[in-house]
Design an enzyme around this catalytic site. Sequence first.
Site, PDB file in Angstrom:
ATOM      1  N   GLU A 261       0.890  -1.182   0.000  1.00 30.67           N
ATOM      2  CA  GLU A 261       0.000   0.000   0.000  1.00 30.67           C
ATOM      3  C   GLU A 261       0.915   1.215   0.000  1.00 30.67           C
ATOM      4  OE1 GLU A 261      -3.276   0.114  -0.096  1.00 30.67           O
ATOM      5  OE2 GLU A 261      -3.911  -1.911   0.464  1.00 30.67           O
ATOM      6  N   CYS A 295      -2.130   9.370   2.083  1.00 29.32           N
ATOM      7  CA  CYS A 295      -1.798   8.753   0.792  1.00 29.32           C
ATOM      8  C   CYS A 295      -2.838   9.171  -0.250  1.00 29.32           C
ATOM      9  CB  CYS A 295      -1.734   7.245   0.918  1.00 29.32           C
ATOM     10  SG  CYS A 295      -3.202   6.549   1.691  1.00 29.32           S
TER      11      CYS A 295
HETATM   12  P1  NAD Z   1       8.289   5.334   4.565  1.00 31.54           P
HETATM   13  O1  NAD Z   1       8.375   4.623   3.278  1.00 31.54           O
HETATM   14  O2  NAD Z   1       9.397   6.264   4.928  1.00 31.54           O
HETATM   15  O3  NAD Z   1       8.157   4.294   5.781  1.00 31.54           O
HETATM   16  C1  NAD Z   1       7.077   3.409   5.863  1.00 31.54           C
HETATM   17  C2  NAD Z   1       7.432   2.227   6.736  1.00 31.54           C
HETATM   18  O4  NAD Z   1       8.383   1.417   6.030  1.00 31.54           O
HETATM   19  C3  NAD Z   1       8.102   2.602   8.065  1.00 31.54           C
HETATM   20  O5  NAD Z   1       7.643   1.757   9.086  1.00 31.54           O
HETATM   21  C4  NAD Z   1       9.552   2.340   7.786  1.00 31.54           C
HETATM   22  O6  NAD Z   1      10.316   2.099   8.944  1.00 31.54           O
HETATM   23  C5  NAD Z   1       9.436   1.100   6.908  1.00 31.54           C
HETATM   24  N1  NAD Z   1      10.638   0.782   6.117  1.00 31.54           N
HETATM   25  C6  NAD Z   1      11.387   1.616   5.366  1.00 31.54           C
HETATM   26  N2  NAD Z   1      12.416   0.935   4.832  1.00 31.54           N
HETATM   27  C7  NAD Z   1      12.306  -0.355   5.226  1.00 31.54           C
HETATM   28  C8  NAD Z   1      13.074  -1.536   5.005  1.00 31.54           C
HETATM   29  N3  NAD Z   1      14.175  -1.525   4.274  1.00 31.54           N
HETATM   30  N4  NAD Z   1      12.648  -2.690   5.568  1.00 31.54           N
HETATM   31  C9  NAD Z   1      11.527  -2.722   6.324  1.00 31.54           C
HETATM   32  N5  NAD Z   1      10.786  -1.627   6.590  1.00 31.54           N
HETATM   33  C10 NAD Z   1      11.161  -0.459   6.045  1.00 31.54           C
HETATM   34  O7  NAD Z   1       6.884   6.139   4.557  1.00 31.54           O
HETATM   35  P2  NAD Z   1       6.353   7.226   5.573  1.00 31.54           P
HETATM   36  O8  NAD Z   1       7.059   8.516   5.370  1.00 31.54           O
HETATM   37  O9  NAD Z   1       6.256   6.658   6.943  1.00 31.54           O
HETATM   38  O10 NAD Z   1       4.834   7.378   5.043  1.00 31.54           O
HETATM   39  C11 NAD Z   1       4.472   8.180   3.967  1.00 31.54           C
HETATM   40  C12 NAD Z   1       4.298   7.366   2.704  1.00 31.54           C
HETATM   41  O11 NAD Z   1       3.403   6.283   2.923  1.00 31.54           O
HETATM   42  C13 NAD Z   1       3.651   8.187   1.586  1.00 31.54           C
HETATM   43  O12 NAD Z   1       4.278   7.848   0.367  1.00 31.54           O
HETATM   44  C14 NAD Z   1       2.204   7.744   1.603  1.00 31.54           C
HETATM   45  O13 NAD Z   1       1.523   7.951   0.392  1.00 31.54           O
HETATM   46  C15 NAD Z   1       2.359   6.294   1.934  1.00 31.54           C
HETATM   47  N6  NAD Z   1       1.136   5.746   2.512  1.00 31.54           N
HETATM   48  C16 NAD Z   1       0.391   4.895   1.755  1.00 31.54           C
HETATM   49  C17 NAD Z   1      -0.800   4.396   2.246  1.00 31.54           C
HETATM   50  C18 NAD Z   1      -1.665   3.480   1.422  1.00 31.54           C
HETATM   51  O14 NAD Z   1      -2.546   2.847   2.005  1.00 31.54           O
HETATM   52  N7  NAD Z   1      -1.471   3.386   0.123  1.00 31.54           N
HETATM   53  C19 NAD Z   1      -1.229   4.732   3.528  1.00 31.54           C
HETATM   54  C20 NAD Z   1      -0.423   5.587   4.291  1.00 31.54           C
HETATM   55  C21 NAD Z   1       0.755   6.088   3.769  1.00 31.54           C
END
Ligand code: NAD
Length: 510
Positions: A261, A295
């Site tokens: 997602e 998002c």
């Molecule tokens: P992010 O990608 O920085 O982090 C998201 C999660 O991924 C965090 O828990 C982070 O620690 C984890 N992560 C990152 N690298 C990883 C790795 N190598 N291994 C395992 N886990 C890892 O995102 P963010 O800044 O927290 O959130 C914003 C983003 O999320 C935006 O792009 C937004 O659109 C998206 N988002 C999407 C949805 C959806 O349902 N489509 C919902 C909410 C947020």
Amino acid sequence: MHTPDPSLNLEQDPRYVAGVTGRESPESGVVVSFNPATGDPIAGVKLDSADSYEQTVAEAQEAFKRWRAVPAPVRGEVVRNIALEMRRLLVPLGELESMEVGKIRAEGIGEVQETIDIADYAVGLSRMVGGKTVPSERPLHRMMEQWLPLGVIGCITAFNFPNAVWGWNAMIAAICGNVTIWKPSLLAPLTAIATNNIADRVATEMGHPGIFRLVIGTDDEVGERMIADKRLPLISATGSCAMGRHVGQVVAGRLGRCLLELGGNNAVIVDKDADLDLAVKSTVFGSVGTAGQRCTTSRRLIAHKSIVDEMTQRMVKAYQTIKIGDPLAEGTLVGPVIGERTVEAYQNAIEQAKAQGAEVLVGGSVAKPDGLGGTFVEPTIIRAPASNDLPIAMDETFAPILYVFTFEDIEDAIAMQNSVDQGLSSAIFAGNVNTTERFLAVDGSGSDCGLAYVNLGTSGAEIGGAFGGEKDTGGGREAGSDSWKAYMRRQTCTINYGSELRLAQGIRFE
Ligand code: NAD
């Protein structure tokens, strides 16, 4: 200064570290949760290590063996009680979210409500998940599908939905017979602890300990371990497209299942005969709600040339009345963005837009409301050049910036809306059914997104539908409809209740 409500019992959690200075680093084994409205530390949280991660997975595997043997409706009863406890703690939990990620109070509470809604939905589902019987081509044979628990699920969540995204996964996973290990964002660890503790406490009191597990750690130490871990048959990951691209590859490398997602770059099309009152109200909420950090935030407005000036003037006027400030204060509509990196991304996007020939119509600056020391920015509307050529608008900048484009022909508007890499949410405001049906065309030539709204904005999904997006948004579906299937494995069973060997396709082997 706001502090977490004692009813959440955070201070009793062994991970909780009081009295932090804010200078602690993850290398010291503690992550500090800051209030983005004030810039002050709220508390620290002890991080998991490789060893504690191992222990959590081992214990989760044991808990899974017990939990999968519990009948699904009885699992539903556990989830029903979790929903009751979430109702009791709705306000303090929603307010903790406001403190930790800067959502306004109504949105923080609304997010916990979403977890309650999905839990209620999961309770009903606990009596419905089942397979069908398929006609067999052989006499005295029965062919049927059954759906079985998958195992220990890994759930990775983004900072901006620190409660409901876990709810979407964990509540459904639980009634399916799975154990969830949740790795939240390090920007929202307190909400994760409070949320997971509620579920774990209720389940434990009902005789089912260890169904809801939490690991809080860095991406290097814990995240990478989790995604590479063959003991986790499903990784459900919510976050940026960059994160999803990496997670997807690692999980595919071990032939695991992924539910992604990811980011969105959502557009609202407003046609010449749209109800502009409705379009303005919905687009303002869609673009400034959660300070542009959903998002599903509306990031692009594609308006017909006959109404684009009026629409933007009305939007600008509305933006000028929006109260920015303390997310917990009455009347605030826009709280802080999550941190300095977001402020920089916001400023950088605005500079690039100007350099690409766009005009800032309102906003464009950092804000300092009520003397608060946090990270605030003004919601911003930027008008693209007449050519509609604005490369920066192709990216998701996770901040409240809305780019305005102009169209003459609805085909161009739909092409523009589909021209970005992401495919999460889309909306059209129009009075003509031919236009709205064109947008939803059953041959798939309309909106290419997972979510398509008519006379509604891009954000604010209900839990009953399947939520998710196409293209770089990752293709996953969570919440309602048949999303539960992602959390189970399907077994096709064929039973011969006669006494003869009958082979499929009429093959004779004598
Ligand atoms: P992010 O990608 O920085 O982090 C998201 C999660 O991924 C965090 O828990 C982070 O620690 C984890 N992560 C990152 N690298 C990883 C790795 N190598 N291994 C395992 N886990 C890892 O995102 P963010 O800044 O927290 O959130 C914003 C983003 O999320 C935006 O792009 C937004 O659109 C998206 N988002 C999407 C949805 C959806 O349902 N489509 C919902 C909410 C947020």
